[in-house]
Design a protein around this motif. Sequence first.
Motif: not given
Length: 166
Positions: A146-158, A160-166
């Motif tokens: 769950a913590l990994t998924h939260e961190r990924r969401r924060v990176l997406e909001v910033l 810094l991380l884009h969905d692989a489907t983009d």
Amino acid sequence: FGGWGGSPLGVFAALVDDPGRVAAHFFTAARLEYAVVLLAPLAGLPLLAPRWLLVALPTVALNLLSEFPTATALYSHYLTPAVPVLVVASVDGAAWVAARAASARVILTRRSAWGLLVLCLFTWNAFFVRRGPLATHGRADFAADALTHERRRVLEVLGLLHDATD
């Protein structure tokens, strides 16, 4: 470096005051095993190129002096500066073997060279499996939680991380 007064340079004072303590520190089973763990995956070839070992010595010595638990772990980042030097030393050691074989008129075939490479890869792999991160951590330690998924969401909001489907 607590046993040396908090600094690796403290070993010099200990050499004067109590050389037996320094020897006892270096000749423990764990520290002797560290030398084997460093050299066995490279088939011991770095021993045939001692000038390169002198370059790796400061890093290895610091790791041996340290009382930090992972300083002498094969997978530890503390070994990183010495790894390229040890690999070059093994190549130089293999060249030394080839030169001696040539001077003794021993023919090294391509098959024997591949055999040596396979032996090196096998021993390296065996030591990595025995000493690497998978030996000290279970698969669950590398699974997303769950913590990994939260961190990924924060990176997406910033952004810094884009969905692989983009």
